[in-house]
Write an enzyme that holds these catalytic residues in place. Structure first.
Site, PDB file in Angstrom:
ATOM      1  N   ASN A   1     -44.017 -40.812 -20.366  1.00 15.78           N
ATOM      2  CA  ASN A   1     -42.992 -41.756 -19.902  1.00 15.78           C
ATOM      3  C   ASN A   1     -43.547 -42.747 -18.890  1.00 15.78           C
ATOM      4  O   ASN A   1     -43.217 -43.931 -18.904  1.00 15.78           O
ATOM      5  CB  ASN A   1     -41.813 -40.987 -19.297  1.00 15.78           C
ATOM      6  CG  ASN A   1     -40.960 -40.359 -20.367  1.00 15.78           C
ATOM      7  OD1 ASN A   1     -40.414 -41.053 -21.223  1.00 15.78           O
ATOM      8  ND2 ASN A   1     -40.870 -39.039 -20.352  1.00 15.78           N
TER       9      ASN A   1
ATOM     10  N   ASP B   1     -49.076 -41.663  -8.770  1.00 17.90           N
ATOM     11  CA  ASP B   1     -48.439 -40.481  -8.206  1.00 17.90           C
ATOM     12  C   ASP B   1     -47.107 -40.928  -7.628  1.00 17.90           C
ATOM     13  O   ASP B   1     -47.042 -41.905  -6.882  1.00 17.90           O
ATOM     14  CB  ASP B   1     -49.305 -39.795  -7.142  1.00 17.90           C
ATOM     15  CG  ASP B   1     -48.879 -38.348  -6.992  1.00 17.90           C
ATOM     16  OD1 ASP B   1     -49.070 -37.563  -7.948  1.00 17.90           O
ATOM     17  OD2 ASP B   1     -48.310 -37.980  -5.943  1.00 17.90           O
ATOM     18  N   SER B   2     -46.058 -40.240  -8.016  1.00 22.79           N
ATOM     19  CA  SER B   2     -44.733 -40.713  -7.674  1.00 22.79           C
ATOM     20  C   SER B   2     -43.782 -39.543  -7.472  1.00 22.79           C
ATOM     21  O   SER B   2     -44.108 -38.399  -7.794  1.00 22.79           O
ATOM     22  CB  SER B   2     -44.214 -41.638  -8.780  1.00 22.79           C
ATOM     23  OG  SER B   2     -44.435 -41.072 -10.059  1.00 22.79           O
TER      24      SER B   2
ATOM     25  N   GLY C   1     -37.226 -37.705 -16.025  1.00 24.21           N
ATOM     26  CA  GLY C   1     -37.211 -37.062 -14.707  1.00 24.21           C
ATOM     27  C   GLY C   1     -35.828 -37.074 -14.069  1.00 24.21           C
ATOM     28  O   GLY C   1     -34.846 -36.650 -14.672  1.00 24.21           O
TER      29      GLY C   1
HETATM   30  P1  ITT Z   1     -49.264 -37.032 -14.095  1.00 21.01           P
HETATM   31  O1  ITT Z   1     -49.672 -36.400 -12.787  1.00 21.01           O
HETATM   32  O2  ITT Z   1     -50.012 -36.481 -15.256  1.00 21.01           O
HETATM   33  O3  ITT Z   1     -49.284 -38.525 -14.034  1.00 21.01           O
HETATM   34  P2  ITT Z   1     -46.645 -35.958 -13.429  1.00 21.01           P
HETATM   35  O4  ITT Z   1     -45.302 -36.088 -14.046  1.00 21.01           O
HETATM   36  O5  ITT Z   1     -47.092 -34.566 -13.038  1.00 21.01           O
HETATM   37  O6  ITT Z   1     -47.723 -36.643 -14.400  1.00 21.01           O
HETATM   38  P3  ITT Z   1     -46.453 -36.692 -10.623  1.00 21.01           P
HETATM   39  O7  ITT Z   1     -47.200 -35.517 -10.087  1.00 21.01           O
HETATM   40  O8  ITT Z   1     -46.720 -38.052 -10.031  1.00 21.01           O
HETATM   41  O9  ITT Z   1     -46.720 -36.886 -12.174  1.00 21.01           O
HETATM   42  O10 ITT Z   1     -44.903 -36.366 -10.512  1.00 21.01           O
HETATM   43  C1  ITT Z   1     -43.974 -37.368 -10.750  1.00 21.01           C
HETATM   44  C2  ITT Z   1     -42.584 -36.752 -10.856  1.00 21.01           C
HETATM   45  O11 ITT Z   1     -41.663 -37.502 -10.055  1.00 21.01           O
HETATM   46  C3  ITT Z   1     -42.076 -36.884 -12.297  1.00 21.01           C
HETATM   47  O12 ITT Z   1     -42.463 -35.758 -13.069  1.00 21.01           O
HETATM   48  C4  ITT Z   1     -40.575 -36.979 -12.075  1.00 21.01           C
HETATM   49  O13 ITT Z   1     -40.030 -35.704 -11.854  1.00 21.01           O
HETATM   50  C5  ITT Z   1     -40.493 -37.782 -10.774  1.00 21.01           C
HETATM   51  N1  ITT Z   1     -40.463 -39.237 -11.069  1.00 21.01           N
HETATM   52  C6  ITT Z   1     -41.437 -40.146 -10.802  1.00 21.01           C
HETATM   53  N2  ITT Z   1     -41.097 -41.365 -11.250  1.00 21.01           N
HETATM   54  C7  ITT Z   1     -39.885 -41.227 -11.803  1.00 21.01           C
HETATM   55  C8  ITT Z   1     -39.026 -42.112 -12.450  1.00 21.01           C
HETATM   56  O14 ITT Z   1     -39.349 -43.389 -12.656  1.00 21.01           O
HETATM   57  N3  ITT Z   1     -37.850 -41.645 -12.896  1.00 21.01           N
HETATM   58  C9  ITT Z   1     -37.511 -40.365 -12.716  1.00 21.01           C
HETATM   59  N4  ITT Z   1     -38.275 -39.441 -12.134  1.00 21.01           N
HETATM   60  C10 ITT Z   1     -39.471 -39.867 -11.678  1.00 21.01           C
END
Ligand code: ITT
Length: 189
Positions: free
Chosen positions: A14, A70-71, A150
């Site tokens: 996503n 990272d978000s 998410g």
């Molecule tokens: P990668 O590390 O492989 O990129 P990840 O999903 O584990 O994937 P993160 O550790 O950065 O990445 O966690 C980001 C989480 O924050 C993501 O799984 C969502 O739960 C939330 N998140 C981030 N951006 C979002 C968005 O635009 N909309 C909704 N939830 C979001």
């Protein structure tokens, strides 16, 4: 004109879809398609540290520049949680994370929250450029819509006046933390 290829240090499809929608002049290629399919330990203490860990690990392994995102969601009443632990909040998937957030927000009057995003473009030599973005809103008392991913169905965007779960991809990308971070990065490269 041929699009410039950027390797993406992420396994979140996503995020990669949104990157492609936001910066249409680039072709974002998942690390897995380039032969990198390992788990990266995200043991940083901030979005910035984790973005660097992911981008530098993949850039060094593949020998090409790599982009990481990272978000997460930071909720005021929860002291900024789930924050950098957003993807691992409940120990389950997205639906379980949202259910836990709703439970932890039961009876809370202050529902202010923001999404944070730090993107890092790193070279194989470890050199890094960052972009950062935030977007503000409120945690809803029940899910609205099923769009995005998410926590989107629980996030009422102050900019849009509606949840990210009912917003179109275009609407979300006009105000999102990810779009702001990517545009910040773009202005520096
Ligand atoms: P990668 O590390 O492989 O990129 P990840 O999903 O584990 O994937 P993160 O550790 O950065 O990445 O966690 C980001 C989480 O924050 C993501 O799984 C969502 O739960 C939330 N998140 C981030 N951006 C979002 C968005 O635009 N909309 C909704 N939830 C979001």
């Amino acid at each position: 004109m041929e699009k410039k290829i950027i390797a993406v240090a992420s396994s979140n499809a996503n995020k990669i879809r949104e990157m492609s929608e936001i910066l249409t002049e680039y072709s974002f290629v998942p690390m897995k398609d380039l032969g990198f399919d390992e788990d990266i330990a995200e043991d940083g203490k901030s979005f910035r540290e984790n973005a660097y860990i992911k981008a530098s690990t993949v850039a060094k392994a593949l020998g090409v520049p790599a982009l990481a995102d990272d978000s997460g969601l930071c909720v005021d009443a929860l002291g900024g949680a789930p924050g950098i632990y957003s993807s691992r909040y409940s120990g389950g998937g997205n639906a379980e994370n949202r259910a836990l957030l709703l439970k932890n927000m039961e009876g809370e009057e202050d529902r202010s929250a923001h999404f944070c995003c730090c993107v890092c473009l790193c070279g194989p030599d470890g050199s890094a450029v960052y972009g950062e973005g935030k977007t503000y809103g409120k945690i809803l008392c029940a899910e609205e819509g099923s769009g995005g991913f998410g926590y989107d169905p629980l996030f009422f965007s102050d900019d849009l006046g509606k949840s990210f779960g009912v917003a179109s991809a275009e609407e979300k990308n006009a105000v999102s933390h990810r779009a702001r971070a990517l545009n910040d990065l773009k202005s520096k490269i």
